[in-house]
Enzyme design. Structure first.
Site, PDB file in Angstrom:
ATOM      1  N   ALA A 101       0.882  -7.769  -5.375  1.00  0.00           N
ATOM      2  CA  ALA A 101       1.267  -7.929  -3.974  1.00  0.00           C
ATOM      3  C   ALA A 101       0.707  -6.831  -3.077  1.00  0.00           C
ATOM      4  O   ALA A 101       1.020  -6.780  -1.890  1.00  0.00           O
ATOM      5  CB  ALA A 101       2.795  -7.962  -3.853  1.00  0.00           C
ATOM      6  N   GLY A 102      -0.104  -5.926  -3.633  1.00  0.00           N
ATOM      7  CA  GLY A 102      -0.634  -4.838  -2.833  1.00  0.00           C
ATOM      8  C   GLY A 102       0.374  -3.746  -2.556  1.00  0.00           C
ATOM      9  O   GLY A 102       0.230  -2.983  -1.596  1.00  0.00           O
ATOM     10  N   LEU A 103       1.414  -3.650  -3.398  1.00  0.00           N
ATOM     11  CA  LEU A 103       2.488  -2.676  -3.188  1.00  0.00           C
ATOM     12  C   LEU A 103       2.521  -1.627  -4.298  1.00  0.00           C
ATOM     13  O   LEU A 103       3.515  -0.936  -4.475  1.00  0.00           O
ATOM     14  CB  LEU A 103       3.841  -3.390  -3.086  1.00  0.00           C
ATOM     15  CG  LEU A 103       3.933  -4.435  -1.975  1.00  0.00           C
ATOM     16  CD1 LEU A 103       5.285  -5.143  -2.012  1.00  0.00           C
ATOM     17  CD2 LEU A 103       3.716  -3.798  -0.593  1.00  0.00           C
ATOM     18  N   SER A 104       1.430  -1.509  -5.045  1.00  0.00           N
ATOM     19  CA  SER A 104       1.237  -0.438  -6.026  1.00  0.00           C
ATOM     20  C   SER A 104       2.187  -0.499  -7.210  1.00  0.00           C
ATOM     21  O   SER A 104       2.777   0.502  -7.617  1.00  0.00           O
ATOM     22  CB  SER A 104       1.323   0.934  -5.355  1.00  0.00           C
ATOM     23  OG  SER A 104       0.262   1.104  -4.462  1.00  0.00           O
ATOM     24  N   SER A 105       2.300  -1.676  -7.795  1.00  0.00           N
ATOM     25  CA  SER A 105       3.103  -1.790  -9.010  1.00  0.00           C
ATOM     26  C   SER A 105       2.514  -0.949 -10.135  1.00  0.00           C
ATOM     27  O   SER A 105       3.254  -0.385 -10.957  1.00  0.00           O
ATOM     28  CB  SER A 105       3.195  -3.253  -9.444  1.00  0.00           C
ATOM     29  OG  SER A 105       1.910  -3.803  -9.681  1.00  0.00           O
ATOM     30  N   ASP A 162      -8.853   6.944   1.174  1.00  0.00           N
ATOM     31  CA  ASP A 162      -8.487   8.031   0.255  1.00  0.00           C
ATOM     32  C   ASP A 162      -9.649   8.444  -0.637  1.00  0.00           C
ATOM     33  O   ASP A 162      -9.913   9.637  -0.826  1.00  0.00           O
ATOM     34  CB  ASP A 162      -7.243   7.684  -0.563  1.00  0.00           C
ATOM     35  CG  ASP A 162      -7.335   6.402  -1.371  1.00  0.00           C
ATOM     36  OD1 ASP A 162      -8.270   5.603  -1.120  1.00  0.00           O
ATOM     37  OD2 ASP A 162      -6.476   6.186  -2.242  1.00  0.00           O
ATOM     38  N   SER A 186       9.058  -4.535 -21.886  1.00  0.00           N
ATOM     39  CA  SER A 186       9.326  -4.753 -20.461  1.00  0.00           C
ATOM     40  C   SER A 186      10.187  -5.991 -20.262  1.00  0.00           C
ATOM     41  O   SER A 186       9.942  -7.033 -20.884  1.00  0.00           O
ATOM     42  CB  SER A 186       8.014  -4.921 -19.691  1.00  0.00           C
ATOM     43  OG  SER A 186       8.257  -5.390 -18.370  1.00  0.00           O
ATOM     44  N   ASP A 199      -2.037   5.937  -3.742  1.00  0.00           N
ATOM     45  CA  ASP A 199      -0.916   5.207  -4.324  1.00  0.00           C
ATOM     46  C   ASP A 199      -0.067   6.101  -5.217  1.00  0.00           C
ATOM     47  O   ASP A 199       1.167   6.089  -5.145  1.00  0.00           O
ATOM     48  CB  ASP A 199      -1.423   4.011  -5.130  1.00  0.00           C
ATOM     49  CG  ASP A 199      -2.077   2.958  -4.255  1.00  0.00           C
ATOM     50  OD1 ASP A 199      -1.992   3.066  -3.020  1.00  0.00           O
ATOM     51  OD2 ASP A 199      -2.682   2.028  -4.816  1.00  0.00           O
TER      52      ASP A 199
END
Length: 383
Positions: A123-127, A33, A64, A172
Site C-alpha cells: 500500500a506504499g505505507l512501508s510494511s 532520500d 506470522s 522509510d
C-alpha cells in the site's frame, strides 16, 4: 489473537519480550532520500508487532499471523545473501538479523519470532520497513546490544538494500525508527539531521486521509531501481555526487547540460521536490497549513509527469479528492500503485471519502480503503 498468544501457540512457551514498529505516511518528499535530499514522513498507528524469545541451538524460526501461521526456519549460518532465507516476506526479518551480524554484533543461539502486522502490504505505507525495524530493535535489545534510533534505521536499510535487494533510501526506516507522536519528521539525508515538526491537523480543523487504492506495488520489480539509476546518471553528467547538489536557482542551467529528456525530467522532479519540502517545513514550523495543500498538488503533478511513478488509480484518487474539496492531495510512497493522501477540512472528510469510493465504483475498480491518520510513535518495546 495477540502476538504473545501467537508466540505461545507456535513455540509452546511465553516470549521474552514484545516490540513493535510502525508503517509511515510520507507527507512530502518522494524519491529524494536516495538523492541525499529532504523528506517529511510520519509514523502511523498501523504497526508490526513482534514477540521474540531465545531458543536452544542455532535455528531462527519465524511465524506470522498474516501468513497462515507457517513456521519458517533457518540456521544462523544459513542466513546469507542470495540464500533461500532472503525469499519472500521472511527475508525482511532474516535480513535484519543478517545486517546485525554483518555489522559485527555478536549473535549467538537460536531465536523464536512471532509477528502480527496491521501495516497493509503493497500500500506504499512501508510494511517492509516496519518489519525490518522491529526485528532490528527486538533482536538487538534481546541480545544486550545498545543501538541508537539511527543505528536501527541504517541496519534496517542495509537489510533491504543488500539482503532483500531493494535499493531504497533511508526515509522509510528512519521514519519507522525515529518518529514521535504528534510530529512529522523533517529528515535532511545529506546532513543526517532530524527535526520533529508539530503536525496538529485536528487543531486546525483538518484531517489527513490515506486512500489505499489496493493497486499493490512491487518496488523490487525494477522500476524503482530504474528511477534511482536515472538520478545517478544525471548526477554523473552534472559532475555532482547527488542531485541534492542542484538547487532551484541552478535548475535551468543543470537541465541544459543533461543528455536526454528523461534525465531532465527526473532531475527536475528531485530538485523541485526538495524545494517543496523546504517550503512545507517553514509553513509547519509556523503552525500554518495554508499553502501546504498546493505544495502537495504540485508534488503529485511532478511525480506523475516528470518522475512517472503514479498510476491511473492514484491519479483518480487525487483528482476526485481535489474536486471534493481537499486542500491538497498527492500519491505517497514509492509509487506504481499504493496509496494517495488528502488534506481536507474534517467536516468534509466523509463526503470526500464517499466521492472517491463512488468514482472507483464507476470505473469498476476495487473499493479503496480510506482511513484518517495522525502522527504516531516510532519503534519501541511494548512488554
Amino acid at each position: 489473537m495477540t502476538t504473545s498468544h501467537l508466540y505461545t501457540r507456535a513455540y509452546g512457551a511465553a516470549p521474552a519480550g514484545l516490540w513493535s514498529a510502525p508503517g509511515r505516511v510520507n507527507l512530502i518528499g518522494e524519491h529524494t532520500d536516495y538523492n541525499n535530499g529532504l523528506v517529511m514522513p510520519f509514523a502511523i498507528d498501523a504497526r508490526a508487532h513482534m514477540a521474540v524469545g531465545r531458543a536452544a541451538g542455532q535455528e531462527v524460526k519465524v511465524v506470522s499471523a498474516q501468513q497462515d501461521f507457517t513456521v519458517h526456519s533457518f540456521r544462523l549460518d544459513e542466513i546469507q545473501q542470495g540464500s533461500p532465507s532472503a525469499r519472500g516476506w521472511p527475508g525482511y526479518v532474516y535480513g535484519a538479523i543478517w545486517a546485525l551480524r554483518e555489522a559485527g554484533y555478536p549473535l549467538a543461539g537460536g531465536l523464536n519470532i512471532a509477528i502480527d502486522s496491521s501495516v497493509p502490504v503493497g500500500a506504499g505505507l512501508s510494511s517492509s520497513a516496519a518489519l525490518e525495524c522491529v526485528t532490528t530493535l527486538a533482536v538487538s535489545q534481546l541480545m544486550g546490544i545498545d543501538l541508537t534510533q539511527r543505528d536501527v534505521a541504517l541496519l534496517s536499510q542495509k537489510a533491504e538494500n543488500d539482503f532483500v535487494g531493494m535499493p531504497c533510501g533511508l526515509m522509510d526506516q528512519m521514519a519507522s525508527s525515529a518518529c514521535t507522536a504528534g510530529n512529522v519528521l523533517f529528515f535532511d539525508v545529506q546532513a543526517q539531521t532530524t527535526e520533529q515538526v508539530p503536525f496538529d491537523t485536528a487543531a486546525a480543523g483538518l484531517s489527513l486521509l490515506v486512500i489505499d487504492t489496493h493497486v499493490h506495488h512491487q518496488l523490487a520489480d525494477g522500476e524503482y531501481a530504474k528511477r534511482r539509476q536515472s538520478c545517478e546518471q544525471a548526477a554523473a553528467e552534472l559532475g555532482v555526487p547527488f542531485l541534492r547538489a542542484v538547487d532551484l536557482a541552478g535548475l535551468d542551467a543543470a537541465l541544459a547540460q543533461l543528455s536526454d529528456d528523461v534525465l531532465r525530467r527526473r532531475t527536475r522532479h528531485i530538485v523541485t521536490e526538495n524545494a517543496r519540502v523546504a517550503q512545507t517545513v517553514e509553513l509547519l514550523r509556523a503552525r500554518r497549513f495554508d499553502g501546504v495543500g498546493q505544495l502537495m498538488v504540485d508534488s503529485h503533478a511532478s511525480m506523475r509527469d516528470d518522475f512517472e511513478i503514479s498510476d491511473p488509480a492514484l491519479d483518480l484518487a487525487v483528482e476526485v479528492s481535489l474536486d471534493a474539496g481537499a486542500a491538497g492531495a498527492r500519491m505517497t510512497g514509492g509509487g506504481f500503485g499504493g496509496s494517495a493522501i488528502a488534506l481536507v477540512e474534517t467536516d468534509r472528510a466523509e463526503s470526500l471519502s464517499a466521492a472517491v469510493r463512488a468514482a472507483f465504483a464507476a470505473q469498476g475498480r476495487t473499493a479503496p480503503t480510506i482511513r484518517s491518520v495522525a502522527p504516531s510513535e516510532g519503534a519501541r518495546r511494548d512488554g
